[in-house]
Design an enzyme around this catalytic site. Structure first.
Site, PDB file in Angstrom:
ATOM      1  N   GLY A 100       0.773  -1.232   0.000  1.00 62.05           N
ATOM      2  CA  GLY A 100       0.000   0.000   0.000  1.00 62.05           C
ATOM      3  C   GLY A 100       0.802   1.278   0.000  1.00 62.05           C
ATOM      4  O   GLY A 100       0.289   2.309  -0.394  1.00 62.05           O
ATOM      5  N   SER A 129      -2.582  -2.331  -4.784  1.00 63.81           N
ATOM      6  CA  SER A 129      -3.292  -2.154  -3.512  1.00 63.81           C
ATOM      7  C   SER A 129      -4.443  -1.160  -3.643  1.00 63.81           C
ATOM      8  O   SER A 129      -4.420  -0.259  -4.488  1.00 63.81           O
ATOM      9  CB  SER A 129      -2.299  -1.636  -2.469  1.00 63.81           C
ATOM     10  OG  SER A 129      -2.978  -1.183  -1.325  1.00 63.81           O
ATOM     11  N   GLN A 151      -6.313  -5.369  -5.566  1.00 69.10           N
ATOM     12  CA  GLN A 151      -6.546  -5.814  -4.178  1.00 69.10           C
ATOM     13  C   GLN A 151      -7.538  -4.864  -3.521  1.00 69.10           C
ATOM     14  O   GLN A 151      -7.326  -3.653  -3.504  1.00 69.10           O
ATOM     15  CB  GLN A 151      -5.217  -5.834  -3.410  1.00 69.10           C
ATOM     16  CG  GLN A 151      -5.353  -6.189  -1.938  1.00 69.10           C
ATOM     17  CD  GLN A 151      -5.481  -4.963  -1.058  1.00 69.10           C
ATOM     18  OE1 GLN A 151      -4.866  -3.929  -1.328  1.00 69.10           O
ATOM     19  NE2 GLN A 151      -6.291  -5.049  -0.016  1.00 69.10           N
ATOM     20  N   TYR A 153      -9.416  -3.643  -0.095  1.00 68.79           N
ATOM     21  CA  TYR A 153      -9.741  -3.591   1.326  1.00 68.79           C
ATOM     22  C   TYR A 153     -11.212  -3.225   1.380  1.00 68.79           C
ATOM     23  O   TYR A 153     -11.602  -2.162   0.878  1.00 68.79           O
ATOM     24  CB  TYR A 153      -8.908  -2.531   2.042  1.00 68.79           C
ATOM     25  CG  TYR A 153      -7.497  -2.953   2.398  1.00 68.79           C
ATOM     26  CD1 TYR A 153      -7.262  -4.147   3.064  1.00 68.79           C
ATOM     27  CD2 TYR A 153      -6.410  -2.142   2.095  1.00 68.79           C
ATOM     28  CE1 TYR A 153      -5.972  -4.525   3.419  1.00 68.79           C
ATOM     29  CE2 TYR A 153      -5.119  -2.518   2.447  1.00 68.79           C
ATOM     30  CZ  TYR A 153      -4.916  -3.707   3.106  1.00 68.79           C
ATOM     31  OH  TYR A 153      -3.655  -4.082   3.462  1.00 68.79           O
ATOM     32  N   THR A 179      -8.588  -8.696   0.554  1.00 68.07           N
ATOM     33  CA  THR A 179      -7.762  -8.985   1.736  1.00 68.07           C
ATOM     34  C   THR A 179      -8.649  -9.056   2.976  1.00 68.07           C
ATOM     35  O   THR A 179      -9.366  -8.110   3.298  1.00 68.07           O
ATOM     36  CB  THR A 179      -6.669  -7.903   1.886  1.00 68.07           C
ATOM     37  OG1 THR A 179      -5.845  -7.952   0.719  1.00 68.07           O
ATOM     38  CG2 THR A 179      -5.818  -8.138   3.125  1.00 68.07           C
ATOM     39  N   ARG A 188       1.211  -2.306  15.893  1.00 66.32           N
ATOM     40  CA  ARG A 188       2.516  -2.048  15.267  1.00 66.32           C
ATOM     41  C   ARG A 188       3.305  -1.011  16.067  1.00 66.32           C
ATOM     42  O   ARG A 188       3.144   0.205  15.886  1.00 66.32           O
ATOM     43  CB  ARG A 188       2.328  -1.563  13.826  1.00 66.32           C
ATOM     44  CG  ARG A 188       1.583  -2.577  12.974  1.00 66.32           C
ATOM     45  CD  ARG A 188       1.535  -2.180  11.528  1.00 66.32           C
ATOM     46  NE  ARG A 188       0.632  -3.049  10.794  1.00 66.32           N
ATOM     47  CZ  ARG A 188       0.143  -2.791   9.588  1.00 66.32           C
ATOM     48  NH1 ARG A 188       0.480  -1.665   8.970  1.00 66.32           N
ATOM     49  NH2 ARG A 188      -0.655  -3.634   8.989  1.00 66.32           N
ATOM     50  N   LYS A 261      -7.459 -13.163   0.163  1.00 62.86           N
ATOM     51  CA  LYS A 261      -6.081 -13.065   0.671  1.00 62.86           C
ATOM     52  C   LYS A 261      -6.077 -13.089   2.202  1.00 62.86           C
ATOM     53  O   LYS A 261      -6.883 -12.406   2.842  1.00 62.86           O
ATOM     54  CB  LYS A 261      -5.426 -11.758   0.184  1.00 62.86           C
ATOM     55  CG  LYS A 261      -4.005 -11.534   0.673  1.00 62.86           C
ATOM     56  CD  LYS A 261      -3.376 -10.311  -0.009  1.00 62.86           C
ATOM     57  CE  LYS A 261      -1.893 -10.160   0.301  1.00 62.86           C
ATOM     58  NZ  LYS A 261      -1.634  -9.385   1.515  1.00 62.86           N
ATOM     59  N   HIS A 285       0.234 -11.680   5.801  1.00 60.69           N
ATOM     60  CA  HIS A 285       0.432 -10.232   5.646  1.00 60.69           C
ATOM     61  C   HIS A 285       1.843  -9.822   6.070  1.00 60.69           C
ATOM     62  O   HIS A 285       2.064  -8.729   6.590  1.00 60.69           O
ATOM     63  CB  HIS A 285      -0.608  -9.457   6.457  1.00 60.69           C
ATOM     64  CG  HIS A 285      -1.018  -8.151   5.868  1.00 60.69           C
ATOM     65  ND1 HIS A 285      -2.259  -7.935   5.298  1.00 60.69           N
ATOM     66  CD2 HIS A 285      -0.362  -6.969   5.746  1.00 60.69           C
ATOM     67  CE1 HIS A 285      -2.343  -6.669   4.880  1.00 60.69           C
ATOM     68  NE2 HIS A 285      -1.196  -6.060   5.139  1.00 60.69           N
ATOM     69  N   GLY A 316       7.570 -13.660   3.389  1.00 60.14           N
ATOM     70  CA  GLY A 316       8.923 -14.139   3.649  1.00 60.14           C
ATOM     71  C   GLY A 316       9.756 -14.423   2.410  1.00 60.14           C
ATOM     72  O   GLY A 316      10.908 -14.835   2.544  1.00 60.14           O
ATOM     73  N   ARG A 338       7.894  -6.907   0.620  1.00 56.74           N
ATOM     74  CA  ARG A 338       8.828  -5.857   1.054  1.00 56.74           C
ATOM     75  C   ARG A 338      10.002  -5.631   0.096  1.00 56.74           C
ATOM     76  O   ARG A 338      10.381  -4.470  -0.131  1.00 56.74           O
ATOM     77  CB  ARG A 338       9.353  -6.168   2.457  1.00 56.74           C
ATOM     78  CG  ARG A 338       8.314  -5.938   3.573  1.00 56.74           C
ATOM     79  CD  ARG A 338       8.943  -6.214   4.933  1.00 56.74           C
ATOM     80  NE  ARG A 338       8.061  -5.947   6.057  1.00 56.74           N
ATOM     81  CZ  ARG A 338       7.263  -6.857   6.626  1.00 56.74           C
ATOM     82  NH1 ARG A 338       7.213  -8.096   6.159  1.00 56.74           N
ATOM     83  NH2 ARG A 338       6.511  -6.526   7.665  1.00 56.74           N
TER      84      ARG A 338
HETATM   85  C1  FNR Z   1       1.728  -4.787   2.776  1.00 58.22           C
HETATM   86  N1  FNR Z   1       0.762  -5.748   2.508  1.00 58.22           N
HETATM   87  C2  FNR Z   1      -0.446  -5.397   1.985  1.00 58.22           C
HETATM   88  N2  FNR Z   1      -1.375  -6.340   1.706  1.00 58.22           N
HETATM   89  C3  FNR Z   1      -2.562  -6.000   1.154  1.00 58.22           C
HETATM   90  O1  FNR Z   1      -3.376  -6.874   0.903  1.00 58.22           O
HETATM   91  N3  FNR Z   1      -2.819  -4.683   0.860  1.00 58.22           N
HETATM   92  C4  FNR Z   1      -1.941  -3.695   1.134  1.00 58.22           C
HETATM   93  O2  FNR Z   1      -2.209  -2.539   0.854  1.00 58.22           O
HETATM   94  C5  FNR Z   1      -0.732  -4.041   1.754  1.00 58.22           C
HETATM   95  N4  FNR Z   1       0.165  -3.073   2.102  1.00 58.22           N
HETATM   96  C6  FNR Z   1       1.397  -3.427   2.594  1.00 58.22           C
HETATM   97  C7  FNR Z   1       2.323  -2.441   2.895  1.00 58.22           C
HETATM   98  C8  FNR Z   1       3.593  -2.796   3.328  1.00 58.22           C
HETATM   99  C9  FNR Z   1       4.592  -1.731   3.613  1.00 58.22           C
HETATM  100  C10 FNR Z   1       3.941  -4.153   3.451  1.00 58.22           C
HETATM  101  C11 FNR Z   1       5.326  -4.556   3.872  1.00 58.22           C
HETATM  102  C12 FNR Z   1       3.006  -5.132   3.197  1.00 58.22           C
HETATM  103  C13 FNR Z   1       1.088  -7.189   2.685  1.00 58.22           C
HETATM  104  C14 FNR Z   1       1.721  -7.741   1.426  1.00 58.22           C
HETATM  105  O3  FNR Z   1       0.790  -7.873   0.391  1.00 58.22           O
HETATM  106  C15 FNR Z   1       2.338  -9.123   1.691  1.00 58.22           C
HETATM  107  O4  FNR Z   1       1.359  -9.962   2.245  1.00 58.22           O
HETATM  108  C16 FNR Z   1       3.551  -9.036   2.616  1.00 58.22           C
HETATM  109  O5  FNR Z   1       4.376  -7.970   2.228  1.00 58.22           O
HETATM  110  C17 FNR Z   1       4.344 -10.337   2.593  1.00 58.22           C
HETATM  111  O6  FNR Z   1       5.383 -10.314   3.525  1.00 58.22           O
HETATM  112  P1  FNR Z   1       6.912  -9.985   3.116  1.00 58.22           P
HETATM  113  O7  FNR Z   1       7.384 -11.086   2.204  1.00 58.22           O
HETATM  114  O8  FNR Z   1       6.899  -8.666   2.440  1.00 58.22           O
HETATM  115  O9  FNR Z   1       7.645  -9.941   4.412  1.00 58.22           O
END
Ligand code: FNR
Length: 390
Positions: A100, A129, A151, A153, A179, A188, A261, A285, A316, A338
């Site tokens: 996002g 997003s 995606q 929300y 999601t 957080r 999701k 997430h 991950g 990430r």
């Molecule tokens: C996310 N993720 C996420 N998921 C989603 O469905 N909508 C969103 O807007 C966001 N925004 C978002 C922002 C940031 C900064 C992060 C790091 C993650 C979750 C994302 O889709 C995903 O599930 C995770 O990033 C997976 O974990 P790793 O591999 O990034 O650690």
């Protein structure tokens, strides 16, 4: 078709002429450069997660508990990493997960456009997003021939949800990814310590500001009253009352394939299948919402319960090796999260180029991992039972 791995040869050829690569080749180095380049609040928002961050760390560490069986002389000089999602043929099983704040990670604050351009350049789909810096229609225009998925929300105002879904379909997105794990904000500590997070400052809300239904709810326009706009967004962002009974409504929102999701339990997979969804997205997430367990550990039982439905996976993934392990454990497609935010931020002014580079090395490394271990296709990887628990 050339192997994705061949891309790395360009680096060595350029090196013969004295060129030193600009972008890094590991997620660890990307993260280090991103941290140096980013505003502290934004870095903490991206890198941080829920509670003590044990879940997000465990997501990454989980991949170390699985190994791949190397097989020799198996004729894997040419590999086929292609896969199909809802009839869409993809050259590789990799996609960009929705992030996002990707918009803010680019120096020009248009990281959603940059991610879409990188998707177009490499052919790796982007899950855009709800929380974009640019309206979803403008992001879609940058995708070229590469599919994009939207995606959602689900806000607690159903007509806004419907409007967003209809806009995504009209803009050419090829699936709706809803999601489920973020009906309210996770705990957080890093963001709490700053006392703020980006959306509360009005960032990444372009899809709401450009939405006629959302705008119709405001006494003054977002331009006239930015604080009122953000306050209304905060009040309506999540929908805590959504239950399995509402999936029929989500199903009816769109003719696009519907993907849920945040699913980790096989029982939830069965409910989703019964509700007529088209895909399951296994994810925790990135450990940003509920503390739970490494998402990878949920994957095999999610795949088993999903039957013929495709299973998308993230949480991950830090390398091409991780991609192959997730595929071997049954994922149909694997999402990078990430690391592409780091790539955008680390690329000083060329976010699209930085993301493109990341996608190309992840694909090259995945392809080499398949080839050097002797597996010419994803089917071969699975049939051979290539992955095992250490
Ligand atoms: C996310 N993720 C996420 N998921 C989603 O469905 N909508 C969103 O807007 C966001 N925004 C978002 C922002 C940031 C900064 C992060 C790091 C993650 C979750 C994302 O889709 C995903 O599930 C995770 O990033 C997976 O974990 P790793 O591999 O990034 O650690």
């Amino acid at each position: 078709m050339a192997n994705f791995a061949d891309w790395q040869l360009n680096t060595y050829f350029a090196g013969l002429g004295g060129a030193v690569p600009e972008h890094p080749f590991t997620s660890r180095e990307l993260a280090a450069r991103a941290e140096a380049a980013m505003d502290r609040q934004l870095w903490d928002y991206v890198v941080g997660g829920a509670g003590d961050e044990a879940t997000q760390d465990a997501n990454v560490e989980a991949f170390g508990r699985y190994g791949l069986m190397p097989r020799m002389l198996s004729g894997a000089a040419a590999r086929d990493l292609s896969t199909t999602l809802w009839g869409i043929e993809l050259a590789s099983p990799v996609f960009m997960a929705p992030v996002g704040v990707i918009g803010l990670c680019a120096a020009d604050q248009h990281g959603d456009l940059a991610a879409a351009r990188a998707a177009a350049a490499v052919g790796v789909p982007l899950v855009g997003s709800t929380l974009m810096q640019d309206p979803l229609e403008e992001v879609a225009r940058q995708l070229g021939e590469t599919p994009g998925f939207f995606q959602l929300y689900t806000p607690n105002d159903r007509e806004v949800a419907e409007s967003l879904a209809h806009r995504a379909e009209a803009a050419g997105y090829r699936a709706l990814v809803v999601t489920l794990d973020t009906w309210t904000l996770g705990y957080r500590p890093r963001d709490l310590q700053h006392g703020i997070f980006p959306q509360l400052k009005g960032a990444c809300l372009a899809n709401y500001a450009s939405d006629p239904v959302f705008r119709s709810r405001l006494p003054k326009t977002p331009e006239e009253d930015p604080m009122g706009f953000v306050a209304h967004w905060a009040m309506t962002f999540g929908n805590p009352t959504l239950t399995w009974e509402d999936v029929a409504w989500l199903r009816g929102l769109t003719d696009l394939p519907l993907v849920l999701k945040g699913i980790c339990s096989p029982d939830d997979v069965r409910r989703a299948v019964d509700a007529g969804v088209d895909g399951i997205y296994c994810s925790n997430h990135g450990g940003r919402q509920a503390a739970s367990a490494p998402a990878l550990e949920f994957l095999p039982s999610v795949v088993a319960a999903a039957g013929d439905l495709p299973v998308l996976f993230d949480s991950g993934i830090r390398s091409g090796v991780d991609v192959v392990k997730a595929l071997a454990l049954g994922a149909t497609a694997v999402g990078i999260g990430r690391p592409y935010a780091y790539a955008a931020a680390a690329a000083s002014g060329d976010a699209a180029g930085g993301i493109e580079h990341l996608l190309r090395w992840v694909l090259a490394e995945a392809d080499l991992t398949m080839g050097l271990n002797g597996y010419a296709s994803i089917a071969a990887l699975r049939e051979a039972g290539a992955v095992f628990r250490l």
